[in-house]
Motif scaffolding. Structure first.
Motif, PDB file in Angstrom:
ATOM      1  N   SER A   1      55.473 -52.177   2.730  1.00 52.56           N
ATOM      2  CA  SER A   1      56.634 -52.854   3.783  1.00 52.56           C
ATOM      3  C   SER A   1      56.220 -53.175   4.722  1.00 52.56           C
ATOM      4  CB  SER A   1      57.295 -51.447   4.196  1.00 52.56           C
ATOM      5  OG  SER A   1      56.788 -50.768   5.318  1.00 52.56           O
ATOM      6  N   PRO A   2      56.876 -54.355   5.293  1.00 55.81           N
ATOM      7  CA  PRO A   2      56.382 -54.910   6.514  1.00 55.81           C
ATOM      8  C   PRO A   2      56.200 -54.025   7.753  1.00 55.81           C
ATOM      9  CG  PRO A   2      58.287 -56.346   5.857  1.00 55.81           C
ATOM     10  CD  PRO A   2      58.151 -55.021   5.095  1.00 55.81           C
ATOM     11  N   TRP A   3      55.340 -54.354   8.648  1.00 57.90           N
ATOM     12  CA  TRP A   3      55.085 -53.469   9.786  1.00 57.90           C
ATOM     13  C   TRP A   3      55.794 -54.158  11.206  1.00 57.90           C
ATOM     14  CZ3 TRP A   3      49.116 -52.191   9.615  1.00 57.90           C
ATOM     15  CH2 TRP A   3      48.794 -51.609   8.526  1.00 57.90           C
ATOM     16  N   LEU A   4      56.163 -53.232  12.044  1.00 54.45           N
ATOM     17  CA  LEU A   4      56.918 -53.593  12.932  1.00 54.45           C
ATOM     18  C   LEU A   4      55.691 -53.740  14.401  1.00 54.45           C
ATOM     19  CD1 LEU A   4      59.617 -54.725  14.347  1.00 54.45           C
ATOM     20  CD2 LEU A   4      60.014 -52.266  14.829  1.00 54.45           C
ATOM     21  N   MET A   5      55.531 -55.048  14.660  1.00 52.14           N
ATOM     22  CA  MET A   5      54.681 -55.274  15.655  1.00 52.14           C
ATOM     23  C   MET A   5      55.297 -55.460  17.200  1.00 52.14           C
ATOM     24  SD  MET A   5      51.794 -58.722  15.905  1.00 52.14           S
ATOM     25  CE  MET A   5      50.899 -58.654  17.283  1.00 52.14           C
ATOM     26  N   TYR A   6      54.557 -54.775  17.930  1.00 56.52           N
ATOM     27  CA  TYR A   6      54.990 -54.504  19.497  1.00 56.52           C
ATOM     28  C   TYR A   6      54.089 -55.439  20.485  1.00 56.52           C
ATOM     29  CZ  TYR A   6      57.946 -50.678  17.763  1.00 56.52           C
ATOM     30  OH  TYR A   6      58.887 -50.047  17.193  1.00 56.52           O
ATOM     31  N   PHE A   7      54.663 -56.461  21.142  1.00 51.04           N
ATOM     32  CA  PHE A   7      54.031 -57.113  22.194  1.00 51.04           C
ATOM     33  C   PHE A   7      54.091 -56.332  23.575  1.00 51.04           C
ATOM     34  CE2 PHE A   7      54.522 -59.827  18.847  1.00 51.04           C
ATOM     35  CZ  PHE A   7      53.542 -60.631  18.662  1.00 51.04           C
ATOM     36  N   PRO A   8      52.967 -55.837  23.829  1.00 50.88           N
ATOM     37  CA  PRO A   8      52.940 -55.190  25.429  1.00 50.88           C
ATOM     38  C   PRO A   8      53.134 -56.170  26.675  1.00 50.88           C
ATOM     39  CG  PRO A   8      50.713 -55.550  24.757  1.00 50.88           C
ATOM     40  CD  PRO A   8      51.443 -56.260  23.521  1.00 50.88           C
ATOM     41  N   LYS A   9      54.016 -55.824  27.650  1.00 51.98           N
ATOM     42  CA  LYS A   9      54.164 -56.444  28.755  1.00 51.98           C
ATOM     43  C   LYS A   9      52.829 -56.711  29.572  1.00 51.98           C
ATOM     44  CE  LYS A   9      58.990 -55.142  29.346  1.00 51.98           C
ATOM     45  NZ  LYS A   9      59.985 -54.416  30.115  1.00 51.98           N
ATOM     46  N   TYR A  10      51.862 -55.735  29.215  1.00 57.66           N
ATOM     47  CA  TYR A  10      50.577 -55.707  30.177  1.00 57.66           C
ATOM     48  C   TYR A  10      49.483 -55.323  29.048  1.00 57.66           C
ATOM     49  CZ  TYR A  10      54.218 -55.476  33.915  1.00 57.66           C
ATOM     50  OH  TYR A  10      55.171 -55.489  34.697  1.00 57.66           O
ATOM     51  N   GLY A  11      48.370 -55.845  29.149  1.00 53.22           N
ATOM     52  CA  GLY A  11      47.314 -55.510  28.494  1.00 53.22           C
ATOM     53  C   GLY A  11      47.165 -56.218  27.331  1.00 53.22           C
ATOM     54  N   ASN A  12      46.270 -55.501  26.319  1.00 55.55           N
ATOM     55  CA  ASN A  12      45.843 -56.420  24.929  1.00 55.55           C
ATOM     56  C   ASN A  12      46.133 -55.306  24.016  1.00 55.55           C
ATOM     57  OD1 ASN A  12      45.252 -58.874  26.251  1.00 55.55           O
ATOM     58  ND2 ASN A  12      43.202 -58.046  27.076  1.00 55.55           N
ATOM     59  N   LEU A  13      46.618 -54.291  24.101  1.00 54.75           N
ATOM     60  CA  LEU A  13      46.782 -53.203  23.218  1.00 54.75           C
ATOM     61  C   LEU A  13      47.982 -53.402  22.397  1.00 54.75           C
ATOM     62  CD1 LEU A  13      45.546 -50.846  21.490  1.00 54.75           C
ATOM     63  CD2 LEU A  13      46.839 -49.260  23.319  1.00 54.75           C
ATOM     64  N   TYR A  14      48.040 -53.717  21.073  1.00 55.00           N
ATOM     65  CA  TYR A  14      49.194 -54.104  20.172  1.00 55.00           C
ATOM     66  C   TYR A  14      49.145 -52.844  19.227  1.00 55.00           C
ATOM     67  CZ  TYR A  14      49.331 -58.670  22.276  1.00 55.00           C
ATOM     68  OH  TYR A  14      49.215 -59.877  23.036  1.00 55.00           O
TER      69      TYR A  14
END
Length: 381
Positions: free
Chosen positions: A81-94
């Motif tokens: 299945s696809p994964w849901l990727m989250y884009f953080p408002k701050y920082g580089n941790l995805y």
């Protein structure tokens, strides 16, 4: 020794007889429980347990017995299945959420700092840096980068046809110029510049950030804010707005923020549109090209849809619990997870959720397809 049964004691009182029967029943029940094995688990419970196994463990479980084999096959995830990727408002941790295993993966991606996501397909991200007007492809699973010519995006969205490693890859975006004119820009990974051409609209077509784009059967389809469907042929360099009336929805579907609750996907050459409303169950339509109408779908025939604002995906052969469902990105009040709607059960999971898309940021998350067999990031946090 005589067997301890009520018939052995004819002079017992009724109370003594009842008490003796209870002791015998309890003993028999306890002995029966002791004889039960894992194969005696209720089917529903066994499905839940086996559905959480990896593919390798699922195969192992299927050889335990005939019953386990049947259950393991019914919930086996053949396609990832696809994964849901989250884009953080701050920082580089995805963070990446896998709905099939209900597991979250994390990785540092400093390469994406200052970017805005545009689209995903075949495991690749299309990203845009607003400050420098730079657009590029990035694969978060291999860290490959493919640069593109400079291009200034305003409100419009961009799609691409296939993985940028393919010689057939083409990028497409459409921009509203007037009610009768759109500007279409195209590019490919080896190009040195974008090509922009103005096209006439036979029917009014307004392009905005809320348009939906899919590539299907060699054509780019664009669903407008008001439900009209535009089609661009990259080989013939033609643009047309189909004379197909927008999907018919109940009036309450056009309440506050209604334009945010629309999604479009393609599956095996079919164009599907999903309309949602905070107070109603979603409605799914399929484009009938012969009759030139949108037909409402009551079933997905085993297909699973993964809908997000910028791009959506379809899958077959997922686990039995995921089939005939639509998976949406997270909504407010429910943390970093996704919600789903089952067409079999006609309900959302979890049930007690607010499905208003009003506060949802379209660039906050997106579905992305991991490589087949990809389990986790080696440098996971």
């Amino acid at each position: 020794m005589e067997t301890d049964t009520p018939d052995s004691y004819p002079n017992r009182t009724l109370a003594e007889t009842i008490s003796g029967n209870k002791r015998i029943a309890t003993k028999e029940k306890r002995e029966k429980l002791e004889l039960q094995t894992w194969s005696d688990l209720p089917t529903e419970l066994l499905e839940v347990i086996v559905s959480r196994l990896t593919l390798e463990d699922n195969v192992r479980a299927s050889v335990v017995c005939k019953r386990w084999h049947s259950v393991a096959i019914s919930v086996r995830v053949v396609n990832q299945s696809p994964w849901l990727m989250y884009f953080p408002k701050y920082g580089n941790l995805y963070e990446f959420y896998d709905p099939s295993l209900r597991k979250t993966h994390s990785i540092e991606l400093p390469e994406l700092n200052g970017t805005r996501v545009c689209y995903t397909k075949d495991g690749w991200l299309l990203l845009y840096r607003p400050r420098s007007h730079r657009m590029f492809f990035f694969n978060p699973f291999s860290h490959e980068v493919i640069k593109l010519p400079r291009f200034e995006l305003t409100y419009q969205i961009v799609a691409f046809s296939c993985a940028p490693t393919s010689s057939n890859c083409m990028l497409f975006t459409v921009k509203h110029v007037s009610p009768t004119i759109v500007a279409i820009s195209t590019c490919h990974p080896r190009a040195t510049e974008w090509v922009t051409v103005n096209y006439q609209n036979r029917l009014p077509f307004v392009s905005s950030i809320w348009n939906k784009l899919v590539f299907c059967n060699g054509l780019f389809y664009c669903l407008s804010l008001t439900g009209w469907l535009g089609v661009f042929d990259p080989l013939e360099h033609t643009w047309s707005v189909l004379s197909v009336p927008p999907p018919k929805c109940p009036d309450n579907f056009f309440a506050k923020n209604w334009w945010k609750g629309k999604f479009m996907a393609e599956h095996k050459g079919e164009i599907l549109v999903i309309y949602t409303c905070s107070s109603e169950n979603p409605i799914i339509f399929k484009l009938d090209r012969t009759k030139m109408i949108w037909e409402e779908m009551k079933a997905l025939d085993g297909v699973t849809l993964f809908a997000s604002f910028l791009s959506s995906h379809s899958r077959t052969d997922l686990s039995g619990l995921m089939r005939n469902s639509v998976y949406f990105p997270k909504v407010r009040f429910y943390g970093k997870r996704c919600i789903s709607y089952s067409l079999d059960n006609c309900r959302y999971y979890p049930r007690k959720q607010c499905h208003d898309w009003g506060e949802q940021d379209p660039f906050e998350n997106i579905w992305i397809e991991p490589p087949q067999g990809f389990l986790s990031f080696t440098e996971e946090i």
